[in-house]
Design a protein around this motif. Structure first.
Motif, mmCIF file in Angstrom:
data_model
loop_
_atom_site.group_PDB
_atom_site.id
_atom_site.type_symbol
_atom_site.label_atom_id
_atom_site.label_comp_id
_atom_site.label_asym_id
_atom_site.label_seq_id
_atom_site.Cartn_x
_atom_site.Cartn_y
_atom_site.Cartn_z
ATOM 1 N N LEU A 279 0.842 -1.210 0.000
ATOM 2 C CA LEU A 279 0.000 0.000 0.000
ATOM 3 C C LEU A 279 0.876 1.259 0.000
ATOM 4 O O LEU A 279 0.624 2.207 -0.743
ATOM 5 C CB LEU A 279 -0.920 0.023 1.235
ATOM 6 C CG LEU A 279 -1.950 -1.102 1.377
ATOM 7 C CD1 LEU A 279 -2.611 -1.045 2.759
ATOM 8 C CD2 LEU A 279 -3.017 -1.016 0.285
ATOM 9 N N ILE A 280 1.924 1.236 0.833
ATOM 10 C CA ILE A 280 2.803 2.408 0.970
ATOM 11 C C ILE A 280 3.606 2.604 -0.318
ATOM 12 O O ILE A 280 3.772 3.725 -0.807
ATOM 13 C CB ILE A 280 3.730 2.225 2.193
ATOM 14 C CG1 ILE A 280 2.896 2.132 3.478
ATOM 15 C CG2 ILE A 280 4.750 3.357 2.293
ATOM 16 C CD1 ILE A 280 3.667 1.626 4.691
ATOM 17 N N ASP A 281 4.064 1.492 -0.867
ATOM 18 C CA ASP A 281 4.798 1.484 -2.139
ATOM 19 C C ASP A 281 3.914 2.115 -3.236
ATOM 20 O O ASP A 281 4.313 3.061 -3.921
ATOM 21 C CB ASP A 281 5.126 0.008 -2.439
ATOM 22 C CG ASP A 281 6.087 -0.183 -3.597
ATOM 23 O OD1 ASP A 281 6.299 0.780 -4.337
ATOM 24 O OD2 ASP A 281 6.599 -1.309 -3.764
ATOM 25 N N GLN A 292 14.455 14.363 7.697
ATOM 26 C CA GLN A 292 15.569 13.442 7.952
ATOM 27 C C GLN A 292 15.168 11.976 7.956
ATOM 28 O O GLN A 292 15.984 11.119 8.253
ATOM 29 C CB GLN A 292 16.211 13.791 9.305
ATOM 30 C CG GLN A 292 16.792 15.192 9.383
ATOM 31 C CD GLN A 292 17.711 15.477 8.212
ATOM 32 O OE1 GLN A 292 17.398 16.260 7.309
ATOM 33 N NE2 GLN A 292 18.856 14.811 8.189
ATOM 34 N N VAL A 293 13.887 11.685 7.673
ATOM 35 C CA VAL A 293 13.441 10.285 7.683
ATOM 36 C C VAL A 293 12.818 9.926 6.335
ATOM 37 O O VAL A 293 12.438 10.808 5.566
ATOM 38 C CB VAL A 293 12.418 10.014 8.819
ATOM 39 C CG1 VAL A 293 13.078 10.085 10.170
ATOM 40 C CG2 VAL A 293 11.254 11.003 8.745
ATOM 41 N N GLY A 294 12.729 8.621 6.071
ATOM 42 C CA GLY A 294 12.134 8.189 4.808
ATOM 43 C C GLY A 294 11.640 6.764 4.910
ATOM 44 O O GLY A 294 11.905 6.076 5.906
ATOM 45 N N MET A 295 10.910 6.298 3.879
ATOM 46 C CA MET A 295 10.492 4.902 3.839
ATOM 47 C C MET A 295 11.567 4.161 3.023
ATOM 48 O O MET A 295 11.978 4.628 1.962
ATOM 49 C CB MET A 295 9.093 4.752 3.210
ATOM 50 C CG MET A 295 7.989 5.562 3.919
ATOM 51 S SD MET A 295 7.938 5.453 5.749
ATOM 52 C CE MET A 295 7.393 3.769 6.032
ATOM 53 N N TYR A 296 12.019 3.027 3.526
ATOM 54 C CA TYR A 296 13.208 2.331 3.009
ATOM 55 C C TYR A 296 13.063 1.921 1.541
ATOM 56 O O TYR A 296 11.992 1.484 1.122
ATOM 57 C CB TYR A 296 13.467 1.109 3.879
ATOM 58 C CG TYR A 296 14.789 0.429 3.666
ATOM 59 C CD1 TYR A 296 15.980 1.146 3.685
ATOM 60 C CD2 TYR A 296 14.847 -0.950 3.480
ATOM 61 C CE1 TYR A 296 17.195 0.507 3.515
ATOM 62 C CE2 TYR A 296 16.056 -1.605 3.318
ATOM 63 C CZ TYR A 296 17.228 -0.869 3.322
ATOM 64 O OH TYR A 296 18.427 -1.502 3.164
ATOM 65 N N GLU A 297 14.155 2.038 0.813
ATOM 66 C CA GLU A 297 14.100 1.777 -0.635
ATOM 67 C C GLU A 297 13.839 0.307 -0.991
ATOM 68 O O GLU A 297 13.333 0.017 -2.073
ATOM 69 C CB GLU A 297 15.400 2.246 -1.305
ATOM 70 C CG GLU A 297 16.620 1.629 -0.674
ATOM 71 C CD GLU A 297 17.925 2.116 -1.295
ATOM 72 O OE1 GLU A 297 17.910 2.469 -2.477
ATOM 73 O OE2 GLU A 297 18.946 2.122 -0.584
ATOM 74 N N HIS A 298 14.181 -0.636 -0.084
ATOM 75 C CA HIS A 298 13.959 -2.054 -0.402
ATOM 76 C C HIS A 298 12.725 -2.645 0.261
ATOM 77 O O HIS A 298 12.384 -3.797 0.018
ATOM 78 C CB HIS A 298 15.178 -2.900 0.000
ATOM 79 C CG HIS A 298 16.440 -2.471 -0.673
ATOM 80 N ND1 HIS A 298 16.548 -2.445 -2.038
ATOM 81 C CD2 HIS A 298 17.620 -2.012 -0.179
ATOM 82 C CE1 HIS A 298 17.766 -2.003 -2.359
ATOM 83 N NE2 HIS A 298 18.420 -1.726 -1.246
ATOM 84 N N GLN A 299 12.094 -1.910 1.180
ATOM 85 C CA GLN A 299 10.896 -2.421 1.876
ATOM 86 C C GLN A 299 10.175 -1.189 2.417
ATOM 87 O O GLN A 299 10.584 -0.608 3.424
ATOM 88 C CB GLN A 299 11.338 -3.423 2.954
ATOM 89 C CG GLN A 299 10.374 -3.971 3.976
ATOM 90 C CD GLN A 299 8.942 -4.269 3.565
ATOM 91 O OE1 GLN A 299 8.270 -3.396 3.017
ATOM 92 N NE2 GLN A 299 8.470 -5.461 3.888
ATOM 93 N N LEU A 301 7.676 -0.664 4.068
ATOM 94 C CA LEU A 301 7.043 -0.711 5.387
ATOM 95 C C LEU A 301 7.990 -0.251 6.504
ATOM 96 O O LEU A 301 7.572 -0.038 7.638
ATOM 97 C CB LEU A 301 6.579 -2.163 5.643
ATOM 98 C CG LEU A 301 5.727 -2.469 6.847
ATOM 99 C CD1 LEU A 301 4.531 -1.528 6.939
ATOM 100 C CD2 LEU A 301 5.250 -3.910 6.822
ATOM 101 N N VAL A 302 9.261 -0.095 6.163
ATOM 102 C CA VAL A 302 10.255 0.248 7.180
ATOM 103 C C VAL A 302 10.645 1.722 7.063
ATOM 104 O O VAL A 302 11.076 2.173 6.010
ATOM 105 C CB VAL A 302 11.517 -0.636 7.006
ATOM 106 C CG1 VAL A 302 12.587 -0.267 8.017
ATOM 107 C CG2 VAL A 302 11.141 -2.107 7.160
ATOM 108 N N MET A 303 10.500 2.454 8.170
ATOM 109 C CA MET A 303 10.932 3.855 8.168
ATOM 110 C C MET A 303 12.400 3.895 8.597
ATOM 111 O O MET A 303 12.795 3.170 9.504
ATOM 112 C CB MET A 303 10.085 4.692 9.129
ATOM 113 C CG MET A 303 10.307 6.194 8.933
ATOM 114 S SD MET A 303 9.484 7.208 10.160
ATOM 115 C CE MET A 303 7.778 7.093 9.676
ATOM 116 N N VAL A 304 13.189 4.736 7.932
ATOM 117 C CA VAL A 304 14.610 4.811 8.267
ATOM 118 C C VAL A 304 15.029 6.236 8.627
ATOM 119 O O VAL A 304 14.447 7.203 8.142
ATOM 120 C CB VAL A 304 15.515 4.272 7.119
ATOM 121 C CG1 VAL A 304 15.373 2.773 6.963
ATOM 122 C CG2 VAL A 304 15.210 4.966 5.785
#
Ligand code: EPU
Length: 340
Positions: A279-281, A292-299, A301-304
Motif C-alpha cells: 500500500l505504501i509502495d 531526515q526520515v524516509g520509507m526504506y528503498e527495499h521495503q 514498510l520500514v521507516m529509516v
C-alpha cells in the motif's frame, strides 16, 4: 540503601532508530530481585516510569521527565522438558538473535524463523514478534514479570498473555504495569522445518538445500531478511513501522475489483490482512524521504533515519504516509512501535 540511579542519561544509544532524548532518572536493572526491591522501596512512587528493552520497537518522542528502567537481565538455561518439548528459559535482557542462535547450537530448534529480529527476549512476547510463518506465541510457555504496583513477581502463561497479531495484553491493560524479567519457551523435540514462505523456499533452492537443518533455516532467513531490511547498526530503524491492516470481506472485495494484484492473506474469521508495504509502495512513498526520515528503498514498510532525525520528524512522515494510503485505498494504518 537508596537505588543507584543515574541522572540525565542520553537514550540515543539505547533506541535503534537513534532518536535523541534524555531520561531524567535512569536505572540499569540486572535482576528480577533488584527490581522487586526497587518497587517495594517506594522510590518510583509518583514518578512516570518507562520500560526500555532493546529499544528496537519504541519511538522516543523527546526527553523523558521520569524514570527509565532499562531491563538488562541476563541468563539462559535449559530448565527441563517432557516427551515432546525442551523448556528453555532466558533473562529478559538477553539479545533475541544471539539467544536464538544459542538454542540452535545447543540442539534445541524451533525459533530459527525468528532469526535476526532486533531487540531483547523480554520484548518478544510484548508484541508477539513474528516472521516467515512463525509467531513467538507458538513457542511460548510462561513468563515472569514484576508488577510495578505491588512489587510482586508474577507468572503469566499462554492464556494470560492474550496474544494476537503483533499484540499481547502487555501492550494494553498490562502496559506500563508489568515488567517482564524472564521468558520460558517450549521447543519441539520432533522438529520440522517451516519453509512454506515463498522467499525462504526460493533462497533454500538457490543454495541447493533440499533437507534443511535448523541452522540452514536460520542462515537462510538471515540472508532473506538482510536483503530487505536495513541493519539498525548501520541505518536507524525499528523494523516494520506499521502493522499489516485487516479489512472485512466486503472492503477487500471492493479493493480487489480496483487493484487485482493486491497482496493479501485470508484470516480464519473471513477478514483479510493486506500487505502495508505494498500500500505504501503504491502510494509513492517507497524510497521517499521527508526531512531526515524516509520509507526504506527495499521495503516500504520500514521507516529509516537518514541521520539526525527527531521524534517529530518520525511523526510527521507517519502522518503523511497514513493520509496518502487512506486517500488512495480507504485503509487506515496503525503504527507498530510504541511511542514513549
Ligand atoms: N511489498 C511491496 N512493496 C514493498 C514492500 C512489500 O510491494 O515495498 C509487497 C511484497 O512484494 C509482498 C508483500 O508486500 O507481496 C509483503 O511483503 P513482505 O513479504 O516483505 O512482508 P511484510 O508483510 O511487509 C511482514 C512482517 C515482517 C516480517 C515479514 C516476513 C508485519 C508488520 N511485518 O512484513 O516483520 O519480517 O512479514 O515474515 O507483519 C517487523 O514486524 O518488524 C517485521 C520486519
Amino acid at each position: 540503601m537508596a537505588f543507584p540511579f543515574q541522572t540525565d542519561v542520553s537514550l540515543a544509544p539505547f533506541n535503534t532508530f537513534g532518536l535523541p532524548g534524555t531520561a531524567k532518572r535512569y536505572a540499569d536493572i540486572r535482576s528480577a530481585s533488584q527490581l522487586v526491591k526497587l518497587v517495594r522501596s517506594g522510590e518510583l512512587n509518583g514518578d512516570r516510569v518507562v520500560i526500555l528493552g532493546g529499544g528496537s520497537n519504541v519511538l522516543l518522542s523527546g526527553d523523558i521527565d521520569g524514570t527509565v528502567l532499562h531491563i538488562r537481565i541476563p541468563g539462559r538455561e535449559l530448565i527441563g522438558g517432557d516427551d515432546d518439548y525442551h523448556f528453555v528459559r532466558a533473562g529478559a535482557g538477553e539479545n533475541w538473535h544471539e539467544f536464538v542462535r544459542w538454542t540452535l547450537t545447543m540442539g534445541w530448534p524451533g525459533l530459527e524463523n525468528l532469526s535476526l529480529i532486533p531487540g531483547t527476549v523480554g520484548a518478544a512476547p510484548v508484541q508477539n514478534i513474528g516472521a516467515y510463518g512463525l509467531e513467538v506465541c507458538e513457542r511460548f510457555m510462561i513468563l515472569e514479570a514484576v508488577d510495578l504496583k505491588s512489587g510482586a513477581l508474577m507468572s503469566f502463561d499462554f492464556k494470560d498473555c492474550h496474544f494476537g497479531y503483533r499484540d499481547s495484553m502487555f501492550k494494553h491493560e498490562g502496559a506500563g504495569r508489568f515488567v517482564i524479567t524472564s521468558v520460558t519457551f517450549r521447543l519441539p523435540k520432533r522438529w520440522t522445518a517451516l519453509t512454506r514462505y515463498v522467499d525462504v523456499a526460493r533462497e533454500l533452492a538457490t543454495r541447493g538445500i533440499i533437507d534443511p537443518k535448523p541452522l540452514d533455516v536460520s542462515d537462510t532467513i538471515m540472508a532473506v531478511r538482510s536483503r530487505k531490511l536495513p541493519d539498525p547498526a548501520q541505518i536507524g530503524n525499528v523494523g516494520s513501522f506499521f502493522k499489516n491492516p485487516v479489512v472485512d470481506a466486503r472492503h477487500y472485495a471492493e479493493l480487489l475489483a480496483t487493484f487485482p494484484e493486491i497482496p493479501s492473506y485470508k484470516q480464519i474469521d473471513g477478514s483479510v490482512k493486506i500487505a502495508a508495504g505494498w500500500l505504501i509502495d503504491q502510494a509513492g512513498w517507497k524510497g521517499r524521504a521527508l526531512g531526515q526520515v524516509g520509507m526504506y528503498e527495499h521495503q516500504a514498510l520500514v521507516m529509516v533515519n537518514h541521520g539526525g532525525a527527531t521524534g517529530q520528524d518520525v511523526l510527521r512522515l507517519a502522518a503523511a504516509v497514513r493520509r496518502d494510503v487512506n486517500d488512495r485505498f480507504g485503509v487506515s494504518l496503525e503504527m507498530e512501535p510504541a511511542l514513549i
